[in-house]
Design a protein around this motif. Sequence first.
Motif, PDB file in Angstrom:
ATOM      1  N   VAL A   4       0.855  -1.188   0.000  1.00 30.73           N
ATOM      2  CA  VAL A   4       0.000   0.000   0.000  1.00 30.73           C
ATOM      3  C   VAL A   4       0.891   1.237   0.000  1.00 30.73           C
ATOM      4  O   VAL A   4       1.784   1.365   0.838  1.00 30.73           O
ATOM      5  CB  VAL A   4      -0.929  -0.004   1.240  1.00 30.73           C
ATOM      6  CG1 VAL A   4      -1.745   1.266   1.311  1.00 30.73           C
ATOM      7  CG2 VAL A   4      -1.821  -1.240   1.214  1.00 30.73           C
ATOM      8  N   ARG A   5       0.655   2.147  -0.945  1.00 26.84           N
ATOM      9  CA  ARG A   5       1.483   3.347  -1.058  1.00 26.84           C
ATOM     10  C   ARG A   5       0.863   4.561  -0.405  1.00 26.84           C
ATOM     11  O   ARG A   5       1.552   5.524  -0.111  1.00 26.84           O
ATOM     12  CB  ARG A   5       1.781   3.644  -2.515  1.00 26.84           C
ATOM     13  CG  ARG A   5       2.584   2.526  -3.153  1.00 26.84           C
ATOM     14  CD  ARG A   5       3.033   2.822  -4.539  1.00 26.84           C
ATOM     15  NE  ARG A   5       2.102   3.654  -5.286  1.00 26.84           N
ATOM     16  CZ  ARG A   5       2.179   3.889  -6.563  1.00 26.84           C
ATOM     17  NH1 ARG A   5       3.141   3.358  -7.269  1.00 26.84           N
ATOM     18  NH2 ARG A   5       1.308   4.659  -7.174  1.00 26.84           N
ATOM     19  N   LEU A  33       2.439  -2.193   4.195  1.00 26.69           N
ATOM     20  CA  LEU A  33       2.646  -0.782   3.883  1.00 26.69           C
ATOM     21  C   LEU A  33       4.006  -0.568   3.246  1.00 26.69           C
ATOM     22  O   LEU A  33       5.006  -1.129   3.684  1.00 26.69           O
ATOM     23  CB  LEU A  33       2.560   0.062   5.162  1.00 26.69           C
ATOM     24  CG  LEU A  33       1.247   0.004   5.925  1.00 26.69           C
ATOM     25  CD1 LEU A  33       1.358   0.784   7.224  1.00 26.69           C
ATOM     26  CD2 LEU A  33       0.106   0.531   5.080  1.00 26.69           C
ATOM     27  N   SER A  34       4.027   0.250   2.230  1.00 26.85           N
ATOM     28  CA  SER A  34       5.288   0.660   1.632  1.00 26.85           C
ATOM     29  C   SER A  34       6.092   1.435   2.671  1.00 26.85           C
ATOM     30  O   SER A  34       5.510   2.152   3.500  1.00 26.85           O
ATOM     31  CB  SER A  34       4.996   1.558   0.421  1.00 26.85           C
ATOM     32  OG  SER A  34       6.147   2.229   0.011  1.00 26.85           O
ATOM     33  N   PRO A  35       7.411   1.335   2.657  1.00 30.78           N
ATOM     34  CA  PRO A  35       8.217   2.107   3.607  1.00 30.78           C
ATOM     35  C   PRO A  35       7.984   3.615   3.503  1.00 30.78           C
ATOM     36  O   PRO A  35       8.177   4.344   4.461  1.00 30.78           O
ATOM     37  CB  PRO A  35       9.655   1.761   3.228  1.00 30.78           C
ATOM     38  CG  PRO A  35       9.576   0.468   2.495  1.00 30.78           C
ATOM     39  CD  PRO A  35       8.230   0.464   1.824  1.00 30.78           C
ATOM     40  N   ARG A  36       7.546   4.077   2.357  1.00 30.37           N
ATOM     41  CA  ARG A  36       7.283   5.503   2.155  1.00 30.37           C
ATOM     42  C   ARG A  36       5.785   5.790   2.021  1.00 30.37           C
ATOM     43  O   ARG A  36       5.383   6.738   1.347  1.00 30.37           O
ATOM     44  CB  ARG A  36       8.021   5.986   0.929  1.00 30.37           C
ATOM     45  CG  ARG A  36       9.550   5.857   1.097  1.00 30.37           C
ATOM     46  CD  ARG A  36      10.251   6.395  -0.085  1.00 30.37           C
ATOM     47  NE  ARG A  36       9.914   7.804  -0.232  1.00 30.37           N
ATOM     48  CZ  ARG A  36      10.744   8.724  -0.652  1.00 30.37           C
ATOM     49  NH1 ARG A  36      11.956   8.393  -0.986  1.00 30.37           N
ATOM     50  NH2 ARG A  36      10.347   9.970  -0.775  1.00 30.37           N
TER      51      ARG A  36
END
Length: 75
Positions: A4-5, A33-36
């Motif tokens: 998820v972005r 979740l994306s790290p960003r």
Amino acid sequence: MPRVRSVSFAAAGFNAVYYVGVLHYLQTHRERLSPRCLFLGSSSGSVMGPLLVCGVGVRRIMESLVPFMEETRKR
């Protein structure tokens, strides 16, 4: 499965309990979740992203939210 972005919470106070459920899911499935990952929100929804990022637990959120909801119901 792609990560998820971004997550967006709308401005709707009556959705707060639903949003707490979403936070619980995201806290227990951080690997999704994306790290960003971006957290977006408007009005009441703008509170949810920081709660997640700061690691505030669902129990603590509900302890704050339930008395507010009870007071609102009286009116």
